[in-house]
Each structure stands twice: as C-alpha cells, then as structure tokens.
Design an enzyme around this catalytic site. Structure first.
Site, PDB file in Angstrom:
ATOM      1  N   CYS A   1     -68.681 -56.964  -2.058  1.00 22.73           N
ATOM      2  CA  CYS A   1     -69.599 -55.971  -1.478  1.00 22.73           C
ATOM      3  C   CYS A   1     -69.475 -54.712  -2.320  1.00 22.73           C
ATOM      4  O   CYS A   1     -68.916 -54.769  -3.425  1.00 22.73           O
ATOM      5  CB  CYS A   1     -69.333 -55.741   0.016  1.00 22.73           C
ATOM      6  SG  CYS A   1     -67.790 -54.901   0.431  1.00 22.73           S
TER       7      CYS A   1
ATOM      8  N   HIS B   1     -47.694 -64.831  -3.751  1.00 21.21           N
ATOM      9  CA  HIS B   1     -46.914 -64.490  -2.554  1.00 21.21           C
ATOM     10  C   HIS B   1     -47.666 -64.804  -1.267  1.00 21.21           C
ATOM     11  O   HIS B   1     -47.090 -65.309  -0.312  1.00 21.21           O
ATOM     12  CB  HIS B   1     -46.563 -62.994  -2.551  1.00 21.21           C
ATOM     13  CG  HIS B   1     -45.556 -62.632  -3.604  1.00 21.21           C
ATOM     14  ND1 HIS B   1     -44.983 -61.395  -3.685  1.00 21.21           N
ATOM     15  CD2 HIS B   1     -45.025 -63.359  -4.621  1.00 21.21           C
ATOM     16  CE1 HIS B   1     -44.132 -61.362  -4.704  1.00 21.21           C
ATOM     17  NE2 HIS B   1     -44.157 -62.544  -5.298  1.00 21.21           N
TER      18      HIS B   1
END
Ligand code: RB5
Length: 160
Positions: free
Chosen positions: A81, A114
C-alpha cells in the site's frame, strides 16, 4: 512455490513491477525444454487485486490475501500500500498470518529467519534502504530458522 500478491491503489504500481519481475524470473529460470510445463515454474503467481489505481480500501485486500496464504500452507504473500502499514495491519489480523513490513533486505531476512513471516509488506510511497526487488528476493529465498527458541516463539504468535 505459489505467491499471492495484493495492493490498494497506493501500492498498485509497485505491485505491478514486482509481478512483472517475478514473471520474468520464472521464464528465465525454466530450462527451454520444460518452459511450457507449469509444474517446473519456480513461482506460480496470483494477483488478488486491486486492479488499477482507482481509490480503494487496503483492509479488504490485506485480509483477502492473508486468508489465501493461511488457507494454502507453504504459499507466500506480498502486499503493498502507500506506507505498507495499513495493509500489513490488515494481514496480521488474520489468524495464522505473519506479515513483515520491510524496507530493507535485513528486515525481510530477519522476518523470515526468526518470525517465519509468510507475508511481506512494502510501502510504495516510502523510502527504501534497498531496492524493493531485492527485498522480495530475500523474502522468497530465506528459510525459517528451526531452532527451538524460534519455533516456540512462532507457536506463541500462532496461539494469539
Ligand atoms: C491510501 O491513500 C493510503 O492511506 C494507503 O495506501 C496506506 O498508506 C495505508 O496505510
């Protein structure tokens, strides 16, 4: 790997560039003799909207994409966006979605390693530390770190 792409009007042009890049990459990496065999494509792409730069609402497209990614394990999503913020918030509201908003290779890398991010968000109208295409490449090529502590934390996220 199947990749879903989505944007609102503020991210439409960048989404288009990413789509074009990934399409080119597919063609380049398929050996000539299997170029027509869909199963040998590195990526299968699906654009879930929007379709032009006419004003629209980012929550609709962030949610739509995240629901597709969650419903199809092993797939990834890319959302864009204007800022990357609104559409990443929308995506992260879908249970099972882990969306990383990244303007650098480092954040895309860590988001995969992670956090096991299954969706990458970017902001077309924002400053990038690295080229968006390189960020996409990093997101798509980095595997999750399967160390116990990371798996445990991802499971905690998925429980929320
Ligand atoms: C649309 O004008 C803009 O608000 C949107 O693309 C995004 O930046 C929202 O977070």
């Amino acid at each position: 790997m199947k990749i879903f792409l989505a944007s609102d009007h503020g991210g439409f042009e960048l989404k288009k560039r990413i789509l074009e890049y990934l399409e080119t990459k597919c063609e380049k990496e398929i050996p000539k003799q299997v170029r027509d065999d869909k199963r040998n494509k590195e990526y299968e792409l699906e654009d879930v909207g929007c379709v032009d730069t006419q004003s629209c609402d980012y929550p609709i497209f962030g949610r739509k994409l995240a629901e597709k990614v969650v419903a199809n394990p092993g797939t990834r999503g890319i959302v864009v966006c204007g800022s990357g913020v609104g559409i990443s918030i929308a995506a992260n509201k879908v249970h099972g979605a882990r969306c990383v908003l990244a303007n650098s290779i480092e954040l895309a890398h860590l988001g995969r390693l992670h956090n096991g991010a299954n969706i990458l968000a970017m902001g077309e109208r924002t400053k990038f530390v690295d080229a968006p295409i390189k960020i996409v490449d990093e997101f798509l090529s980095t595997e999750e770190d399967m160390s116990e502590r990371h798996v445990r934390r991802r499971e905690q996220l998925d429980e929320m």
